[in-house]
Design a protein around this motif. Sequence first.
Motif, mmCIF file in Angstrom:
data_model
loop_
_atom_site.group_PDB
_atom_site.id
_atom_site.type_symbol
_atom_site.label_atom_id
_atom_site.label_comp_id
_atom_site.label_asym_id
_atom_site.label_seq_id
_atom_site.Cartn_x
_atom_site.Cartn_y
_atom_site.Cartn_z
ATOM 1 N N ASN A 35 0.843 -1.244 0.019
ATOM 2 C CA ASN A 35 -0.030 0.054 0.030
ATOM 3 C C ASN A 35 0.715 1.141 -0.170
ATOM 4 O OD1 ASN A 35 -2.384 -1.600 -0.107
ATOM 5 N ND2 ASN A 35 -2.591 -1.218 2.194
ATOM 6 N N SER A 91 2.134 1.805 -3.385
ATOM 7 C CA SER A 91 1.181 2.481 -4.345
ATOM 8 C C SER A 91 0.989 3.981 -4.055
ATOM 9 C CB SER A 91 -0.070 1.622 -4.444
ATOM 10 O OG SER A 91 -0.637 1.579 -3.178
ATOM 11 N N LEU A 92 1.124 4.150 -2.922
ATOM 12 C CA LEU A 92 0.624 5.676 -2.513
ATOM 13 C C LEU A 92 1.767 6.689 -2.864
ATOM 14 C CD1 LEU A 92 -0.775 5.254 1.105
ATOM 15 C CD2 LEU A 92 -2.090 6.240 -0.925
ATOM 16 N N CYS A 93 2.883 6.181 -2.934
ATOM 17 C CA CYS A 93 4.218 6.720 -3.278
ATOM 18 C C CYS A 93 4.578 6.670 -4.696
ATOM 19 C CB CYS A 93 5.360 6.101 -2.444
ATOM 20 S SG CYS A 93 5.185 6.555 -0.566
ATOM 21 N N ASN A 94 3.530 6.235 -5.478
ATOM 22 C CA ASN A 94 3.970 5.924 -7.009
ATOM 23 C C ASN A 94 4.991 5.218 -7.200
ATOM 24 O OD1 ASN A 94 1.622 7.394 -7.573
ATOM 25 N ND2 ASN A 94 2.706 9.671 -7.576
#
Length: 92
Positions: A61, A64-67
Motif C-alpha cells: 500500500n 502504491s501511495l508513493c507512486n
Amino acid sequence: MLKFKHKSIKKTEKWCYKGKFLNIVSNYKYLGIVFSCLLKWNMAHDALAKQATKAVIKLQNLESLCNGIPCSTYFNLFDNVVLPILCYGAEI
C-alpha cells in the motif's frame, strides 16, 4: 495454566494453586508466541505468518501511495519490517 504433555488434556483434570482452581487451556500466547500443550508450533507459525502478511500488504500500500518505491528501498523496508516478524521466536 498450560500443561505440556504428549496427549490431549482430560476434562476431569483440575489444578489448584494457593487454594484457587486454575483454568487449563490448550494454548497460551506469551510474549507474542503461541505455545500449545502438545508442543506443536502450527498455531505460532500461523500467527507469525499472518502478522508478516499484514506487514507486506502495508508495504505494498505504501508503494502504491508513493507512486513506486525503488527496489533497494523496498527490500530495505522488507528486511527491517517484515523479516523481524518472521524471525521472532525462531530461537525457541
